[in-house]
Design a protein around this motif. Structure first.
Motif, PDB file in Angstrom:
ATOM      1  N   ALA A 128       0.812  -1.216   0.000  1.00 28.30           N
ATOM      2  CA  ALA A 128       0.000   0.000   0.000  1.00 28.30           C
ATOM      3  C   ALA A 128       0.846   1.268   0.000  1.00 28.30           C
ATOM      4  CB  ALA A 128      -0.930   0.009   1.212  1.00 28.30           C
ATOM      5  N   VAL A 130       1.942   4.025  -1.631  1.00 28.67           N
ATOM      6  CA  VAL A 130       1.579   4.719  -2.871  1.00 28.67           C
ATOM      7  C   VAL A 130       2.757   5.476  -3.486  1.00 28.67           C
ATOM      8  CG1 VAL A 130       0.101   6.513  -3.864  1.00 28.67           C
ATOM      9  CG2 VAL A 130      -0.860   4.841  -2.276  1.00 28.67           C
ATOM     10  N   HIS A 133       4.878   2.998  -5.305  1.00 30.83           N
ATOM     11  CA  HIS A 133       4.176   2.556  -6.513  1.00 30.83           C
ATOM     12  C   HIS A 133       4.389   3.555  -7.640  1.00 30.83           C
ATOM     13  CE1 HIS A 133       1.793  -1.100  -5.997  1.00 30.83           C
ATOM     14  NE2 HIS A 133       1.528  -0.741  -4.757  1.00 30.83           N
ATOM     15  N   LYS A 134       4.239   4.838  -7.325  1.00 30.29           N
ATOM     16  CA  LYS A 134       4.332   5.872  -8.360  1.00 30.29           C
ATOM     17  C   LYS A 134       5.757   6.032  -8.872  1.00 30.29           C
ATOM     18  CE  LYS A 134       0.209   8.420  -7.029  1.00 30.29           C
ATOM     19  NZ  LYS A 134      -0.414   9.719  -6.670  1.00 30.29           N
ATOM     20  N   LEU A 156      -2.314  -0.049  -8.967  1.00 27.97           N
ATOM     21  CA  LEU A 156      -2.434   1.068  -8.035  1.00 27.97           C
ATOM     22  C   LEU A 156      -3.880   1.546  -7.951  1.00 27.97           C
ATOM     23  CD1 LEU A 156      -1.350   3.361  -6.246  1.00 27.97           C
ATOM     24  CD2 LEU A 156      -0.685   4.572  -8.328  1.00 27.97           C
ATOM     25  N   LEU A 157      -4.540   1.675  -9.090  1.00 27.21           N
ATOM     26  CA  LEU A 157      -5.928   2.144  -9.110  1.00 27.21           C
ATOM     27  C   LEU A 157      -6.904   1.115  -8.559  1.00 27.21           C
ATOM     28  CD1 LEU A 157      -5.810   3.952 -12.555  1.00 27.21           C
ATOM     29  CD2 LEU A 157      -6.223   5.027 -10.331  1.00 27.21           C
ATOM     30  N   PHE A 159      -6.537  -0.501  -5.733  1.00 29.95           N
ATOM     31  CA  PHE A 159      -6.745  -0.243  -4.304  1.00 29.95           C
ATOM     32  C   PHE A 159      -6.827   1.247  -3.975  1.00 29.95           C
ATOM     33  CE2 PHE A 159      -2.063  -0.361  -4.496  1.00 29.95           C
ATOM     34  CZ  PHE A 159      -1.730   0.770  -3.774  1.00 29.95           C
ATOM     35  N   SER A 160      -6.606   2.107  -4.986  1.00 32.74           N
ATOM     36  CA  SER A 160      -6.737   3.544  -4.760  1.00 32.74           C
ATOM     37  C   SER A 160      -7.466   4.176  -5.952  1.00 32.74           C
ATOM     38  CB  SER A 160      -5.354   4.181  -4.582  1.00 32.74           C
ATOM     39  OG  SER A 160      -5.459   5.559  -4.305  1.00 32.74           O
ATOM     40  N   THR A 162      -9.533   6.493  -6.261  1.00 36.07           N
ATOM     41  CA  THR A 162      -9.790   7.939  -6.224  1.00 36.07           C
ATOM     42  C   THR A 162      -8.510   8.755  -6.399  1.00 36.07           C
ATOM     43  OG1 THR A 162      -9.633   7.936  -3.811  1.00 36.07           O
ATOM     44  CG2 THR A 162     -11.827   7.669  -4.765  1.00 36.07           C
ATOM     45  N   ASP A 163      -7.464   8.142  -6.923  1.00 37.86           N
ATOM     46  CA  ASP A 163      -6.190   8.832  -7.146  1.00 37.86           C
ATOM     47  C   ASP A 163      -6.224   9.497  -8.520  1.00 37.86           C
ATOM     48  OD1 ASP A 163      -3.514   9.566  -7.645  1.00 37.86           O
ATOM     49  OD2 ASP A 163      -2.782   8.003  -6.294  1.00 37.86           O
TER      50      ASP A 163
END
Length: 332
Positions: A128, A130, A133-134, A156-157, A159-160, A162-163
């Motif tokens: 998790a 982030v 990940h990026k 990534l999207l 579990f996230s 709304t990024d």
């Protein structure tokens, strides 16, 4: 004039980044190294520590990024060390900044592969994370590993969702591959999260215009649909920001395209599900509006009038050339 270290480093030009990095030794000497009181107990540190300002840590991060752009790794390392002293060496953002320094210092593909492996190792224990990940996705893109970058963005999207930054990055990757439909979908997700972002409306308009221009030579129903949607997006962009040059530039381009291509399109059947291309007279009025507004922006920027200096020089040049092309065609 040297820009402030509180401004986002990604918006700086190369000249501005160099000016800031040259100040690094003086800035580092003037800033506190950490929020801790040396030799004091935990209670004393809590009671007598100076009031901490968030601006200090923002300054360190922005200075670090400017130093990396100019190759001042020593100052960049000092910045990340002070951030580590304050926030710890296992903080997500600090780990990402350390990885960024290693990326900048890598001299060959072997070095980048080692950094990529370190990201994989971190994510193996903390999926998790982030920022990591990026950084991993950005590194994959820079290495030309586009399928892996897309897979990473989708993970990534997952579990996230709304990024908005991740959706925007995904749109950019799809656009590089000419996958206009997928890029449009990703940008629409950005607008779900930021519905009043006029720059995103304009970006979506640009992608839809490109899709219209490349769809069956611009003569089919798909081209017509994309052009109509592009027109709508540019209109919304300038509705949200009255002096947005990119919005008016896009509106001028897409209205010209519609006026030239409209005769090749099949007759529209407005089902209410899609935005239809307006009547020719309406499109002509929008084209005239865009021309007038671009002329005002270029004229006032060139005259250096107060409050009209915030535009990008390259965009002003592009707008001036667009207006010149129209003038030339009228003269002929």
């Amino acid at each position: 004039m040297t820009p402030s270290l509180l401004h986002p480093a990604g918006h700086l030009s190369a000249v501005e980044a160099l000016a800031l990095s040259q100040q690094a030794p003086a800035v580092l000497k003037s800033l506190p190294s950490s929020g801790k009181t040396s030799g004091a107990s935990t209670l004393q540190s809590l009671l007598f520590a100076p009031v901490e300002k968030a601006e200090v840590w923002i300054t360190y991060e922005n200075l670090l990024l400017s130093c990396l752009r100019t190759g001042d790794f020593e100052s960049a390392q000092e910045c990340v060390q002070r951030l580590t002293d304050r926030f710890g060496d296992d903080t997500d953002r600090v780990l990402a900044l350390e990885g960024l320094i290693r990326e900048a210092q890598a001299t060959d593909d072997k070095g980048l592969q080692a950094v990529l492996k370190s990201y994989d190792d971190i994510l193996a224990t903390d999926d998790a994370n982030v920022p990591i990940h990026k950084r991993r996705i950005a590194l994959l893109r820079s290495m030309g590993k586009i399928p892996e970058a897309v897979t990473g963005l989708l993970a990534l999207l997952d579990f996230s969702p709304t990024d908005a930054e991740a959706w925007s990055e995904l749109a950019d990757v799809y656009l590089e591959q000419g996958l206009y439909g997928q890029a449009v979908y990703a940008l629409e997700e950005v607008l779900v999260l930021s519905p009043n972002a006029w720059n995103v409306h304009a970006r979506l308009g640009e992608v839809e215009y490109m899709a219209a221009a490349t769809s069956a030579g611009g003569s089919d129903a798909a081209s017509q649909k994309y052009a109509a949607e592009s027109l709508k997006r540019f209109c919304r962009s300038i509705e949200l920001c009255d002096d947005y040059l990119r919005g008016y530039y896009g509106l001028k381009v897409v209205t010209s395209y519609i006026l030239k291509s409209g005769g090749k399109w099949p007759k529209q059947t407005n089902t209410g599900e899609d935005f239809a291309v307006p009547e020719t007279a309406t499109v002509q009025r929008l084209a005239q509006l865009a021309t007038e507004k671009l002329s005002v922006i270029v004229r006032r920027y060139t005259a250096k009038e107060p409050h009209w200096s915030g535009y990008d020089e390259a965009e002003i040049v592009a707008a001036r050339e667009l207006l010149s092309e129209e003038t030339s065609s009228v003269v002929r």
